[in-house]
Design an enzyme around this catalytic site. Sequence first.
Site, mmCIF file in Angstrom:
data_model
loop_
_atom_site.group_PDB
_atom_site.id
_atom_site.type_symbol
_atom_site.label_atom_id
_atom_site.label_comp_id
_atom_site.label_asym_id
_atom_site.label_seq_id
_atom_site.Cartn_x
_atom_site.Cartn_y
_atom_site.Cartn_z
ATOM 1 N N HIS A 1 0.847 -1.202 0.000
ATOM 2 C CA HIS A 1 0.000 0.000 0.000
ATOM 3 C C HIS A 1 0.884 1.254 0.000
ATOM 4 O O HIS A 1 0.597 2.232 -0.680
ATOM 5 C CB HIS A 1 -0.894 0.034 1.246
ATOM 6 N N HIS B 1 7.882 -3.019 8.362
ATOM 7 C CA HIS B 1 7.369 -2.879 9.735
ATOM 8 C C HIS B 1 7.233 -4.233 10.412
ATOM 9 O O HIS B 1 6.776 -4.305 11.540
ATOM 10 C CB HIS B 1 5.994 -2.202 9.687
ATOM 11 N N CYS C 1 4.042 -8.956 12.614
ATOM 12 C CA CYS C 1 2.811 -8.427 11.997
ATOM 13 C C CYS C 1 1.791 -9.516 11.745
ATOM 14 O O CYS C 1 0.783 -9.598 12.427
ATOM 15 C CB CYS C 1 3.119 -7.649 10.723
HETATM 16 ZN ZN LIG Z 1 2.132 -5.891 8.083
#
Ligand SMILES: [Zn+2]
Length: 362
Positions: free
Chosen positions: A43, A59, A164
């Site tokens: 994104h 991340h 994540c």
């Molecule tokens: Zn992620």
Amino acid sequence: MKAAVLYQANTPLVIEEVDIESPKAGEVQLRITATGICHSDLHNIKGEWEPAFPAILGHEGTGIVEAVGDRVQNVQIGDRVVLSFRPNCGRCANCVRGVPVICEGHKGSRKLMLDGTSRVSVRGQPLFVSTRLGTFAERVVCPEEQAIPVRQTIPPEVAAVIACCVTTGVCAVTNAAQVQPGDRVAVIGCGGVGLNVIQGARLVGASPIVAIDVVESKLAYAREFGATHVLNASRVNAVQEVRELSGGGVDYAFEAIGLSATIEQAVDCLRPGGKAVVVGMTAMGQRASVDAHKLVSQQKTLMGTSYGNARQRIDIPRMADLYLSGRLDLDRLISHRYRLEEINEGFARLERGEAARGVVVF
Ligand SMILES: [Zn+2]
Ligand SMILES: [Zn+2]
């Protein structure tokens, strides 16, 4: 150090020699050992989320602490840490009531450190970093609160995906929805997060667990991770099939893609009293519409959850321990390994929908 830098939306990441400053008060420096390639980064590459350039994305990371700034108390040099991409100040109202994923304790851009400056630069130009991390780099300086120590025995690739997709998916089931044994579950989207929703549902004893995707290889993964039924939504009417398989609708429908149409389908899959839980991240500004009459008359709930509503300092070490005790299968989740130089190939494969999870290993 080497890092992958994004200069403009929709261009390849460029491997650069980047300068990094020492950690300031309340910050830690890590040597990154592995970082996952997540749809959220895509994104950002596409410029769909408040673009800021040049930037180091990434991340979903893990590393070893190699330096600490003044007043750092919870992390020591040598600790193996999983990085939280959400802040958790520990003092604001949401942190105090046990919902740190919506911490409101910090002002300012989450692409810079808490003091509004950057610790990384290329040829003198400061770089933005994703979620105060920027893990597509050999080193990261970040706020102490985002570095969560885990057991030393956890392999780097596994620790990376816990940062994540594992925590987001499993905790969406255990924390956000609080699914009970025997609850009927549907999961729309079988990428990295969706597969972890499926294994979270298996972990708590949900049945049936109906997985929906349009890619056959992802449905094969879904079966391995605990789906009792799989549906290819390009061939069948998924909503109708889910309602039949579950005897009138599911108790929980998880949306793990981030599209308006599938959010609407999740609500349509529910039996009266059911909850649709949106885990997938859409582009900014997307809206979804629901049958408002049924929402009320059938007492349905539509809710969103970020990071599975995890309490990072409790749930991230818990995911690591569930893996080490054999209750979560994270080895098979990692379908592709890359060197940092191969990161664009990793994104291309993610976009083609071929990977369960790709991880860059340093
Ligand atoms: Zn992620
Ligand atoms: Zn807070």
